[in-house]
Write an enzyme that holds these catalytic residues in place. Structure first.
Site, PDB file in Angstrom:
ATOM      1  N   LYS A  15     -58.866 -67.019  37.006  1.00  0.00           N
ATOM      2  CA  LYS A  15     -58.162 -68.195  37.518  1.00  0.00           C
ATOM      3  C   LYS A  15     -58.949 -69.448  37.176  1.00  0.00           C
ATOM      4  O   LYS A  15     -60.183 -69.463  37.247  1.00  0.00           O
ATOM      5  CB  LYS A  15     -58.017 -68.082  39.050  1.00  0.00           C
ATOM      6  CG  LYS A  15     -56.800 -68.811  39.595  1.00  0.00           C
ATOM      7  CD  LYS A  15     -55.496 -68.206  39.115  1.00  0.00           C
ATOM      8  CE  LYS A  15     -54.370 -68.337  40.119  1.00  0.00           C
ATOM      9  NZ  LYS A  15     -53.164 -67.612  39.649  1.00  0.00           N
ATOM     10  N   THR A  60     -54.927 -62.527  38.906  1.00  0.00           N
ATOM     11  CA  THR A  60     -55.602 -63.825  39.010  1.00  0.00           C
ATOM     12  C   THR A  60     -55.309 -64.452  40.374  1.00  0.00           C
ATOM     13  O   THR A  60     -56.118 -65.213  40.899  1.00  0.00           O
ATOM     14  CB  THR A  60     -55.198 -64.792  37.871  1.00  0.00           C
ATOM     15  OG1 THR A  60     -53.851 -65.196  38.032  1.00  0.00           O
ATOM     16  CG2 THR A  60     -55.402 -64.158  36.509  1.00  0.00           C
ATOM     17  N   ARG A 189     -78.064-104.777  21.590  1.00  0.00           N
ATOM     18  CA  ARG A 189     -76.627-104.465  21.698  1.00  0.00           C
ATOM     19  C   ARG A 189     -76.351-103.927  23.083  1.00  0.00           C
ATOM     20  O   ARG A 189     -77.271-103.596  23.840  1.00  0.00           O
ATOM     21  CB  ARG A 189     -76.217-103.432  20.634  1.00  0.00           C
ATOM     22  CG  ARG A 189     -76.894-102.089  20.814  1.00  0.00           C
ATOM     23  CD  ARG A 189     -76.398-101.022  19.840  1.00  0.00           C
ATOM     24  NE  ARG A 189     -77.093 -99.763  20.069  1.00  0.00           N
ATOM     25  CZ  ARG A 189     -76.814 -98.631  19.455  1.00  0.00           C
ATOM     26  NH1 ARG A 189     -75.873 -98.573  18.531  1.00  0.00           N
ATOM     27  NH2 ARG A 189     -77.487 -97.528  19.744  1.00  0.00           N
ATOM     28  N   HIS A 281     -68.467 -97.966  22.160  1.00  0.00           N
ATOM     29  CA  HIS A 281     -68.807 -99.230  21.494  1.00  0.00           C
ATOM     30  C   HIS A 281     -68.215-100.452  22.200  1.00  0.00           C
ATOM     31  O   HIS A 281     -67.076-100.416  22.674  1.00  0.00           O
ATOM     32  CB  HIS A 281     -68.316 -99.195  20.043  1.00  0.00           C
ATOM     33  CG  HIS A 281     -68.833 -98.018  19.268  1.00  0.00           C
ATOM     34  ND1 HIS A 281     -70.174 -97.792  19.072  1.00  0.00           N
ATOM     35  CD2 HIS A 281     -68.201 -96.990  18.664  1.00  0.00           C
ATOM     36  CE1 HIS A 281     -70.331 -96.679  18.368  1.00  0.00           C
ATOM     37  NE2 HIS A 281     -69.147 -96.166  18.115  1.00  0.00           N
TER      38      HIS A 281
HETATM   39  O1  URC Z   1     -77.398 -95.001  18.535  1.00  0.00           O
HETATM   40  C1  URC Z   1     -76.656 -94.874  17.559  1.00  0.00           C
HETATM   41  N1  URC Z   1     -76.693 -93.745  16.810  1.00  0.00           N
HETATM   42  C2  URC Z   1     -75.902 -93.543  15.727  1.00  0.00           C
HETATM   43  O2  URC Z   1     -75.955 -92.487  15.059  1.00  0.00           O
HETATM   44  C3  URC Z   1     -74.998 -94.572  15.393  1.00  0.00           C
HETATM   45  N2  URC Z   1     -74.087 -94.727  14.394  1.00  0.00           N
HETATM   46  C4  URC Z   1     -73.495 -95.944  14.572  1.00  0.00           C
HETATM   47  O3  URC Z   1     -72.562 -96.397  13.839  1.00  0.00           O
HETATM   48  N3  URC Z   1     -74.028 -96.571  15.642  1.00  0.00           N
HETATM   49  C5  URC Z   1     -74.976 -95.746  16.168  1.00  0.00           C
HETATM   50  N4  URC Z   1     -75.801 -95.879  17.246  1.00  0.00           N
END
Ligand code: URC
Length: 320
Positions: A15, A60, A189, A281
């Site tokens: 289950k 189950t 970043r 991102h």
């Molecule tokens: O920390 C990262 N690793 C990657 O492998 C990768 N590839 C990417 O385009 N940005 C990042 N950033």
């Protein structure tokens, strides 16, 4: 004919997504857990597939009922590792022809609501809040194939869906540059990921239940850093969050490995630690057409969060 050229090479059933909520009342002080449970079985069940022989099938529906029964009677229900082991042990002990049980438990977050008391904030005794989408996860395999009195358990545990973000101290430079490369090197970043962690303990022997109804599940002494140590999940979450926050990240890969090493160094019986980290991102918005500078990484203020695609960085660190 097709049945002559193929054989049943793998069979496991049970289950999935059994939702269980349990309250334990200690007077007015209540404890709760909410679990999503999966319980699967292997054993002498071949003929149910090959000959439509249901006499070997524990329904189950019964597996679901056993899950709720153990949620009621198990003294270990509040600790997901122990509950999963109790359930898996019960399943292989109860049915002679079932040799392995695979139980996963996902625990949802319910924390006590803080209220103002006379001496500062206090935890409410019976009111709770879902304070995060992350889950505590446990996966156990109990193997009775060497005998019902020689149960061997393999346990892994971890976290899923722990969403985090940092606004600096993350860079990504020196990667392969060729004709396919459009990504710019950045010394600053946004880094955001939804953390999945799974750490694995060395296999352990489990005492078989001593009573006829296989309801007993004796817990051995709490070895520090072992599956019996109830502080391991808290330490793993803390280590994960602390490394994410404080590591000056050269890449998701490097930060991941630092996290995994810390899990292993802090928990004596953890054999390996695996992370799966999507790189979620955040793209600085180009406002140069308005004469507004928003592309210098350390100065960018407006970003477009991208749901897809994401990077996906995975690795396992294993004790030497
Ligand atoms: O920390 C990262 N690793 C990657 O492998 C990768 N590839 C990417 O385009 N940005 C990042 N950033």
């Amino acid at each position: 004919m097709s049945h002559e050229i193929s054989v049943l090479s793998h069979a496991r059933y049970g289950k999935d997504k059994v939702r269980v909520f349990r309250v334990v009342r200690e007077g007015k002080w209540h404890h709760i857990v909410e679990y999503n449970v999966q319980a699967l079985l292997e054993g002498d069940i071949r003929t149910s597939y090959t000959e439509a022989d249901n006499s070997v099938v524990v329904a189950t529906d019964s597996i679901k009922n056993i899950t709720y029964y153990l949620a009621k009677i198990s003294p270990h229900v509040l600790i997901p590792e122990r509950f999963a082991l109790h359930l898996a042990t019960h399943l292989v002990s109860k049915y002679a022809h079932i040799h392995k049980a695979f139980v996963t438990v996902e625990q949802l977050r319910w924390s006590r609501i803080p209220i103002s008391g006379e001496q500062g904030p206090e935890d409410h005794p019976h009111a709770f809040i879902r304070d995060g989408d992350d889950k505590r996860t446990v996966s156990v395999e109990v193997d009775a194939s060497k005998g019902k009195d020689k149960l061997v358990a393999s346990v892994s545990a971890g976290i899923s869906d722990l969403l985090v973000l940092k606004t600096t101290e993350s860079a990504f430079t020196n990667f392969v540059r060729d004709k396919y490369t459009t990504l710019k090197e950045v010394d600053d970043r946004i880094l955001s990921t939804s953390i999945d962690l799974s750490y694995t303990f060395a296999p352990i022997e489990i005492a078989a239940p001593t009573d006829a109804d296989v309801e007993e599940f004796p817990i051995p002494a709490e070895l520090p850093g072992s599956v019996w140590d109830i502080t391991v999940p808290r330490k793993a979450r803390k280590a994960t969050l602390e490394i994410f926050a404080t590591d000056n990240s050269a890449s998701v890969q490097a930060t991941l490995f630092t996290m995994a090493q810390r899990i292993i160094s802090e928990n004596a019986h953890v054999q390996s630690a695996s992370y799966a980290l999507p790189n979620k991102h955040y793209i600085p918005v180009d406002m140069s057409y308005l004469g507004i500078e928003n592309l210098v990484p350390s100065k960018a203020e407006v970003f477009m969060p991208i749901a897809a695609p994401s990077g996906l960085i995975t690795a396992t660190a294993t004790r030497k």
